[in-house]
Design a protein around this motif. Structure first.
Motif, mmCIF file in Angstrom:
data_model
loop_
_atom_site.group_PDB
_atom_site.id
_atom_site.type_symbol
_atom_site.label_atom_id
_atom_site.label_comp_id
_atom_site.label_asym_id
_atom_site.label_seq_id
_atom_site.Cartn_x
_atom_site.Cartn_y
_atom_site.Cartn_z
ATOM 1 N N CYS A 626 -33.631 13.376 -10.033
ATOM 2 C CA CYS A 626 -32.664 14.264 -9.929
ATOM 3 C C CYS A 626 -31.196 13.711 -8.930
ATOM 4 O O CYS A 626 -31.449 12.716 -8.271
ATOM 5 N N ASN A 631 -29.573 18.390 -9.512
ATOM 6 C CA ASN A 631 -29.572 18.618 -11.016
ATOM 7 C C ASN A 631 -30.154 17.461 -11.568
ATOM 8 O O ASN A 631 -30.510 16.335 -10.910
ATOM 9 N N TYR A 655 -35.968 26.676 -15.326
ATOM 10 C CA TYR A 655 -34.516 27.119 -15.440
ATOM 11 C C TYR A 655 -34.694 28.548 -14.991
ATOM 12 O O TYR A 655 -35.642 29.345 -15.602
ATOM 13 N N SER A 657 -33.280 25.977 -12.152
ATOM 14 C CA SER A 657 -34.145 24.766 -11.758
ATOM 15 C C SER A 657 -34.707 25.348 -10.352
ATOM 16 O O SER A 657 -34.697 26.283 -9.740
ATOM 17 N N GLU A 663 -28.322 24.893 -13.846
ATOM 18 C CA GLU A 663 -27.981 23.513 -14.406
ATOM 19 C C GLU A 663 -26.999 24.031 -15.764
ATOM 20 O O GLU A 663 -27.206 24.276 -16.581
ATOM 21 N N GLY A 808 -24.913 25.788 -7.204
ATOM 22 C CA GLY A 808 -24.462 25.509 -8.427
ATOM 23 C C GLY A 808 -22.886 25.973 -8.742
ATOM 24 O O GLY A 808 -22.158 25.535 -7.750
#
Length: 963
Positions: A626, A631, A655, A657, A663, A808
Motif C-alpha cells: 500500500c 491505498n 472495499y 478499504s 479508493e 480519501g
C-alpha cells in the motif's frame, strides 16, 4: 383527503427507517453544517467516486412497517409444516428452557455483545464460555477445549487439519472417514480435503488401519445409531502414527464412556440438543476438544483463566486471540466468528439441569429407544443393530408404506438407505409418541402397551449399551453446574453474568470494520417462532415452503443489492464465505483447464482472514504493498500481476478499504486482474458503505461474501453467530456450494458443501430479511449515506485533537476512520492499549485496536448512533487526550495516571488504600455524562502473559472456587 391519507401511509412506511437511523433531521443538519456541506448528497459526491456510483436505485421495494412485515412473514412461516422429527443425523428436537429463551436468546444484553477481545468488560460471557469448555472437557474426557466452532461438520474438517499438522505420519496424505459418519460431515470434510490436496478414503471403520493415513474420523454412536467400542480402532489408527478423531453425540456422553477415555486424540460434535432449536440447520455451537500436546494447533478460540492487575482471577481469550490477524496465512484456521450465543445457551442448559438433570434426560431418551425397540422386535420387526443410544435403524421391505403412514401423521423418519429407515427419539418424545410410532410402523391394532413394555424393560434391564461403554465417572462436578437449578437462582445467575458485559443496550460499540449497529427487536422476533425454529434441515422440501419463500426473496434482494447474478446462503460465517468464494474461483479456473492458476494477490491492508482463507484454498499468497495514503500501490500491483500473470488466480480486496477510504483506482484494479486472467474477490466486510450507493458487481468484482451479521443486522451474539453468503457473477454460479443430503437449486450436482446444513444458519436469515423489508430501497441507501455522515462528522471532530491516518477524496473518509496515537505515545509513553482501556471507564467499548495499523484505533460509529451518542464518545476521547497531556507535562508520571491503571473497578476505587496521583471520583467519573449511565468493569487490567504461560481453559478447581 386522499393526499393526506397517502402522506400518512408514507410516514408510517418510513417509520422504521427513522428508528433504525440514529440522527434526527436536526442532528443531521448540525453535522452537515460542521462538515461545511449543504446536503447529504453533497457529502456523498465529495466522498464516493462518481465512476462507481449506481446509475439506478435499488429495486427491493418500498419500506414496510414493522406490523406489516411481521404479519406477512408470519403468513410465510405458516407455510412451513412442523412435523415431529425423528430424523436425527446430528439434529434433534429439544426443549429450550424458558428462562434461557427469554433471558439469553431474546435478550439484547446477550445477543448484541461483541467478541470478548476486551475481557475487562466481557467477564460474564467469558465465564459462560468457560462453562461451555468445562462441560466439553468433562463429557469428552480430554485436556483442552475451544469456546465453540461453527457446526459439527466444519469442526470435523478442522479436526482433519489439526491431524495433518500434528501427526507424525508425515509422508501420509490420506484421511480416513468411516462410512457410518453423518453424510453431511463426509461432504464437508471431503470439500475441505480437496482444497488442501488431501486424499479422502471412506470405508468400513475397521478398515482404517489398512491404509496409509495421517488421521481418521469415527462417529460415536454411528449415524445409524449403533454404539460400538472403538477403543481398538483408535489404537490401530494411532499405531500408524495417525490422529484418531471422534464425532460424538453430546447427549449420549452422559451415559457412554468418554471418547477421550477410549483413547481419542480429538473429540468434536454439535451442542445443538443442549437447548438450541434445530432452526432448519443453525446456528448451533460445535464443541471441540483435544490433547494438551496439540494446544498450539487447536482451531478457534480458547477462554483461559488469568489474573488482573490486583491479582484477582480474570478470564480472557487465550493464545488464539485474533490469531488469524497475527499469523495470517500461517493461522490454524480462518475462523473469525464462533457460535458464542449458542454456546452460551448450551452451557446455561447444562448449568440449569446440572449433571443429574442431564443424566435423567439422557436416560429417559435411551429408555424410550429401548421401549420402542422391544416392542418392534416383539412383533418381528428387524433392527439393523443390537446396540443404540437413541436411534434405531429398521430393516424393512415395506419401507415406502411406513414412510407414507408417517407423513400422513405429520412424522418424519430418516430415509437415507434403500430398505432402511431410522428413528431418533429425543428429549421431546413422550409415551404417546411411542404409541404413535407403533401405530405407524405396525399399523393400528398391534396390541402393544407402552406401559407394559416399559415395565418389562425395567425388569429385565437394558443391554443396548455395551457394559464396557457405560459411563462410570462423575461429570460436571464444578459448583457452577450444581448451584442454579431453581428458576430464581438461574435467572439471577444469568443476570449476574449479563451485568458484567458491555453490550449495545448500554452504549455505542465503535469497532472499526465490525459494524455494530442496531439489531432491531422486530427483526429478532421471528427467529423463535416455532415455524422457523423447529424444522429439521433435512425434512422434505415441501414441508419447508415458508423457508424457501423467505430464502428466495432474500436471495433476490441480495442479488439486486450486490449487483451479482446469484447468491449462496450456505456459508455460516464471513470466513466461510471467503472460503466458499475462493473455491468457486478455483473450480472455475479448473473448468477452463487453468488448474495451475493458484496465486492470490492480497493487499497488505487486508483482513487477516483473507490470507488464512487463501491458504485454506491452497493458494500461494503474494502481498501487494500500500502507498503512504493507505491505498493499493498501483505500481506494485501492476508489477506483481505481470510477474504472476500465467498463474494468477485472483485478488482479494476490501472495499472501501480497511483503511476506511473509497479508493479511486478500484475499477482499474479490477481491470488489471481481469487482463491477466484472474478473478476479483471483494471482501464484503465493509458492504455497509456500499449498499444503495454502489455495489461490488457494478464496480467490477466477480465474487464477494457478505457479513449478514454486520451490514444486514444479524447481531454479533458475543462473538457469533454470523452468516457469510457469497454473491457471484454468472460464470461462477455453477461452482457455488451444494449439499449431499438436500440439493441446493442452481448449483452443480457434486459440488461439495462448506457447512453442515444446506442453507447454513437458516434460522437467523429472517433477521436480514426483515431488515431489508422494513428499510426498503430508500432506507437501505439512507443507511449507507448516514454511516458516511456519522463517520465524517466523528472524523472532523476528532481531527481537532488527534491525527487521522488516512483520508480519501476531498479529505473525506468512508464509514470509519483510523486515529493515529503513535505521536502521543512517543511523547508520553501512553499506549493505544491504555487509551482503549481508559475508554471503558467512560462507558464505551474500546474501538478496534492496532488493526490494520499498529498503534492506532479504528473507529466506526454506524448509521444507528445519534449525534448525541457520537458527541459523548468524542467528549471521552478529548478528555483522554487531556489526560495524556498531563502525563506529557509531568503533572502525572507515566507510572501513576488514570490511563495506565484503567479500567477502574468498584473494588479498586473503593479500596482501603489509594496512592494515585488522581482522586477516586475522577477515576470512575471523569466527565459528568458518565454518572448518568455508569458501567463498571468487574476486573482491572488483565495480565495476558500470565494467562498464556499458565493456560487453564476450564472452570477453576472447586477448592479455589470455595476459597
Amino acid at each position: 383527503m386522499s393526499n393526506a391519507k397517502s402522506l400518512e401511509e408514507l410516514e408510517q412506511k418510513q417509520d422504521f427507517i427513522r428508528r433504525h437511523i440514529g440522527p434526527s433531521p436536526a442532528q443531521v443538519s448540525d453535522m452537515l453544517s460542521a462538515l461545511e456541506v449543504s446536503s447529504v448528497q453533497e457529502l456523498i459526491d465529495q466522498t464516493v467516486p462518481a465512476s462507481i456510483r449506481l446509475e439506478q436505485p435499488l429495486t427491493v421495494g418500498q419500506s414496510r412497517t414493522e406490523v406489516e412485515t411481521l404479519s406477512y412473514l408470519k403468513s410465510v412461516a405458516s407455510k412451513n409444516k412442523v412435523f415431529k422429527s425423528y430424523i436425527g443425523q446430528g439434529y434433534h428436537p429439544t426443549n429450550v428452557p424458558h428462562v434461557i429463551l427469554r433471558n439469553v436468546l431474546e435478550n439484547p444484553g446477550w445477543y448484541t455483545a461483541y467478541t470478548p477481545y476486551q475481557p475487562e468488560i466481557a467477564q460474564g460471557r467469558l465465564e459462560s464460555l468457560l462453562n461451555f469448555q468445562t462441560m466439553t472437557l468433562d463429557l469428552t474426557g480430554l485436556d483442552l477445549a475451544s469456546a465453540s466452532l461453527l457446526d459439527e461438520s466444519t469442526a470435523a474438517a478442522e479436526a482433519m487439519g489439526l491431524a495433518k499438522r500434528v501427526s507424525k505420519a508425515k509422508k501420509a496424505n490420506a484421511f480416513f472417514i468411516a462410512d457410518d459418519v453423518h453424510t453431511q460431515t463426509i461432504d464437508v470434510v471431503t470439500t475441505r480435503a480437496e482444497q488442501f490436496g488431501f486424499e479422502i478414503i471412506v470405508g468400513k471403520a475397521e478398515d482404517a488401519v489398512n491404509h496409509d493415513i495421517f488421521g481418521a474420523l469415527f462417529q460415536y454412536p454411528t449415524t445409524s445409531g449403533e454404539v460400538v467400542d472403538i477403543t481398538d480402532l483408535i489404537a490401530g489408527v494411532q499405531s500408524k502414527k495417525a490422529i484418531a478423531c471422534v464425532a460424538a453425540d453430546i447427549m449420549s456422553l452422559l451415559l457412554l464412556k468418554a471418547p477421550g477415555k477410549l483413547g481419542a486424540d480429538v473429540v468434536l460434535g454439535s451442542a445443538q440438543r443442549f437447548g438450541v432449536p434445530m432452526g432448519y440447520g443453525g446456528p448451533h455451537a460445535a464443541f471441540f476438544a483435544t490433547r494438551d500436546a496439540y494446544k498450539r494447533s487447536l482451531p478457534g478460540r480458547i477462554i483461559g483463566v488469568s489474573k488482573d492487575r490486583l491479582g484477582n482471577d480474570a478470564l480472557r481469550m487465550a493464545m488464539q486471540t485474533r490469531e488469524q490477524h497475527i499469523r495470517r496465512d500461517k493461522a490454524n484456521s480462518n475462523i473469525c466468528t464462533a457460535q458464542v450465543l449458542l454456546a452460551n445457551m448450551a452451557a446455561f442448559y447444562a448449568v440449569y439441569h446440572g449433571p443429574q438433570g442431564l443424566k435423567t434426560i439422557a436416560q429417559r431418551i435411551h429408555r424410550f429407544a429401548d421401549i420402542l425397540a422391544s416392542g418392534l422386535k416383539a412383533k418381528g420387526i428387524a433392527l439393523k443393530h443390537s446396540t443404540w443410544f437413541d436411534t434405531l435403524t429398521v430393516v424393512s421391505d415395506s419401507k415406502d408404506d411406513v414412510i407414507a403412514r408417517a407423513i400422513a401423521k405429520g412424522v418424519n423418519f430418516a430415509t437415507n438407505h434403500e430398505g432402511e429407515y431410522s428413528i431418533s427419539v429425543s428429549e421431546t418424545t413422550t409415551r404417546a409418541d411411542i404409541t404413535e410410532l407403533f401405530d405407524i410402523i405396525l399399523g393400528e391394532g398391534h396390541g402393544l402397551s407402552v406401559d407394559a413394555i416399559a415395565a418389562d424393560v425395567e425388569a429385565n434391564g437394558s443391554e443396548s449399551i455395551p457394559a464396557s461403554l457405560v459411563r462410570d465417572d462423575e461429570v460436571l462436578t464444578h459448583p457452577n453446574f450444581n448451584s442454579y437449578h431453581s428458576e430464581t437462582d438461574m435467572l439471577r445467575y444469568i443476570k449476574r453474568l449479563e451485568s458484567k458485559d458491555l453490550s449495545l443496550n448500554h452504549s455505542m460499540i465503535s469497532l472499526g470494520s465490525c459494524t455494530m449497529k442496531l439489531n432491531a427487536t422486530a427483526e429478532m422476533i421471528p427467529i423463535t417462532w416455532p415455524e422457523f425454529a423447529n424444522l429439521h434441515p433435512f425434512c422434505p422440501l415441501d414441508q419447508a415452503e415458508g423457508y424457501q419463500i423467505m430464502i428466495n426473496e432474500l436471495h433476490d434482494w441480495l442479488v439486486n443489492i450486490t449487483g451479482y447474478d446469484a447468491v449462496s446462503l450456505q456459508p455460516n460465517s464471513g470466513a466461510q464465505g471467503e472460503y466458499a468464494g475462493l473455491i468457486a474461483i478455483r473450480k472455475y479456473h479448473e473448468s477452463r483447464g487453468d488448474a495451475h492458476r493458484n496465486v492470490c494477490l492480497i493487499p497488505s491492508s487486508a483482513h487477516g482472514t483473507n490470507p488464512a482463507s487463501a491458504q485454506m484454498a491452497s493458494m500461494k499468497i503474494v502481498v501487494v504493498n500500500c502507498d503512504k495514503n493507505g491505498n493499493v500501490d498501483m505500481s506494485d500491483l501492476k508489477a506483481k500481476a505481470e510477474e504472476v500473470s500465467e498463474n494468477l488466480s485472483c485478488i482479494m480486496i476490501t472495499y472501501p478499504s480497511t483503511h476506511g477510504v473509497y479508493e479511486e483506482t478500484i475499477r482499474e484494479i479490477c481491470d488489471i486482474i481481469h487482463e491477466h486472467g484472474g478473478q476479483v474477490y471483494m471482501d464484503g466486510a465493509n458492504m455497509n458503505a456500499q449498499v444503495g450507493v454502489t455495489s461490488p458487481g457494478f464496480i467490477g468484482s466477480d465474487v464477494s461474501h457478505l457479513n449478514l451479521h454486520k451490514t444486514f443486522c444479524i447481531p454479533h451474539g458475543g462473538g457469533g453467530p454470523g452468516v457469510g453468503p457469497i454473491g457471484v457473477k454468472s460464470h461462477l454460479a455453477p461452482f457455488m456450494p451444494n449439499h449431499s443430503v438436500i440439493n441446493v437449486p442452481g448449483t452443480n450436482i457434486g459440488n461439495g458443501a462448506v457447512s453442515a446444513a444446506p442453507y447454513g444458519s437458516a434460522a437467523i436469515l429472517p433477521i436480514s430479511w426483515a431488515y431489508i423489508t422494513m428499510m426498503g430501497s430508500e432506507g437501505l441507501k439512507q443507511a449507507t449515506e448516514m454511516a458516511i455522515v456519522n463517520a465524517n462528522y466523528l472524523t472532523h471532530e476528532l481531527s481537532k485533537h488527534f491525527p487521522i491516518l488516512y483520508r480519501g477524496r476531498n479529505n473525506r473518509v468512508a464509514h470509519e476512520c483510523i486515529v493515529d496515537l503513535r505521536p502521543l505515545k512517543e511523547l508520553s509513553g501512553i499506549t493505544e492499549m491504555d487509551v482503549a482501556k481508559r475508554l471503558q471507564d467512560y462507558g464505551f467499548h474500546s474501538p478496534t485496536m492496532s488493526f490494520p495499523v499498529a498503534g492506532t484505533l479504528m473507529i466506526e460509529p454506524t448509521e444507528s448512533e445519534s449525534k448525541g451518542e457520537i458527541d459523548r464518545f468524542i467528549e471521552a476521547m478529548v478528555s483522554i487526550k487531556g489526560e495524556i497531556e498531563k502525563v506529557i507535562s509531568g503533572e502525572w508520571s507515566i507510572e501513576n495516571n488514570p490511563l495506565v491503571f484503567a479500567p477502574h473497578t468498584q473494588g479498586d476505587v473503593l479500596g482501603n488504600e489509594w496512592d494515585r496521583a488522581y482522586d477516586r471520583f475522577y477515576a470512575a467519573f471523569p466527565v459528568p455524562a458518565v454518572a448518568k449511565n455508569k458501567f463498571w468493569p468487574t476486573v482491572t487490567r488483565i495480565d495476558d502473559v500470565y494467562g498464556d504461560r499458565n493456560l487453564v481453559c476450564s472452570c477453576p478447581a472447586v477448592e479455589t472456587y470455595r476459597d
